[in-house]
Design an enzyme around this catalytic site. Sequence first.
Site, PDB file in Angstrom:
ATOM      1  N   LYS A  14      10.560  -1.551   0.274  1.00  0.00           N
ATOM      2  CA  LYS A  14      10.934  -0.182   0.628  1.00  0.00           C
ATOM      3  C   LYS A  14      10.565   0.070   2.078  1.00  0.00           C
ATOM      4  CE  LYS A  14       6.518   1.508   0.797  1.00  0.00           C
ATOM      5  NZ  LYS A  14       5.864   1.925   2.063  1.00  0.00           N
ATOM      6  N   GLY A 100       1.454  -7.212   2.313  1.00  0.00           N
ATOM      7  CA  GLY A 100       1.031  -5.995   2.987  1.00  0.00           C
ATOM      8  C   GLY A 100       2.136  -5.510   3.900  1.00  0.00           C
ATOM      9  N   ASP A 140       2.672   4.220  -4.946  1.00  0.00           N
ATOM     10  CA  ASP A 140       4.048   3.851  -4.608  1.00  0.00           C
ATOM     11  C   ASP A 140       4.839   3.306  -5.799  1.00  0.00           C
ATOM     12  OD1 ASP A 140       3.728   4.567  -1.990  1.00  0.00           O
ATOM     13  OD2 ASP A 140       3.649   2.531  -1.187  1.00  0.00           O
TER      14      ASP A 140
END
EC number: 2.7.1.148
Length: 284
Positions: A14, A100, A140
């Site tokens: 995303k 990450g 998230d």
Amino acid sequence: MPAAISRNWPAPAKLNLFLHINGRRADGYHELQTLFQFIDCCDMLDFKVTETPELILHSNMSGVVADSDNLILRAAKSLQQTTGFNGGAEIWLDKRLPMGGGLGGGSSDAATTLVALNKLWHTQLSTEELAKIGLKLGADIPVFIHGFAAFAEGVGERLQAVNPSEPWYLVIAPDAHVSTADVFQDPLLPRDTPKLAIDTLMSQPWANDCQKLVVSKYPQVAKALGWLLEYAPSRMTGTGACVFGEFTQQQQALAALAKLPSEMQGFVAQGMNLSPLITRLSHP
């Protein structure tokens, strides 16, 4: 007869097209307003249902147990505990997204695990019930479970479907690990951006409230963003370190990628308002 392997479950990345920090709650979490959009770059997962309750994870990451791996197993365990399902699963992760970096790969892997196993285990939880499990594991995760581009508020859990344009992006992954916790604990992080109505936010220039702080502390991020801004409107996603530039045509993004300095890593991807996970869910 052993169960068949259910293959090619995507876990898309995303981007935060904007990220505003509106305040800090008493519990330490931050109030946010952000816009999530998926891109067509994904980790891939395969699953095999087992009769015994063990959860086994295989990864292509040279034996390195990363946070996303742990999150996959925690997600599967949470689904077992919530539903009382007494079988298990063998899971294979093909890790393709940068670790990450603000692309949400670990959260997406966990969301895909919940969605896929809910189908394969026939546990029949609703999307909302899966999202509640996901939220306990990471803020998230619900957006990946719902599977649509969304305007998010609260800590990121209150979602409203939106339909922004689906441009092409050049994403650069600087050689830097930015700690999300460190960013949100930093006293210099702005926390007073006024809350605005979604219509106002969607129509004004987009920005990331974490970007100035991260750029000041991580020269690799500053360098990547500075280079990208020469070619397109660009900003950071999440708390970094990844940055992205926005292009109307694929060829423009590929042309910029061809000029990327050799010390930088990047890729081109298209924005997607519907997650490929939702498409996969409709297949056997």
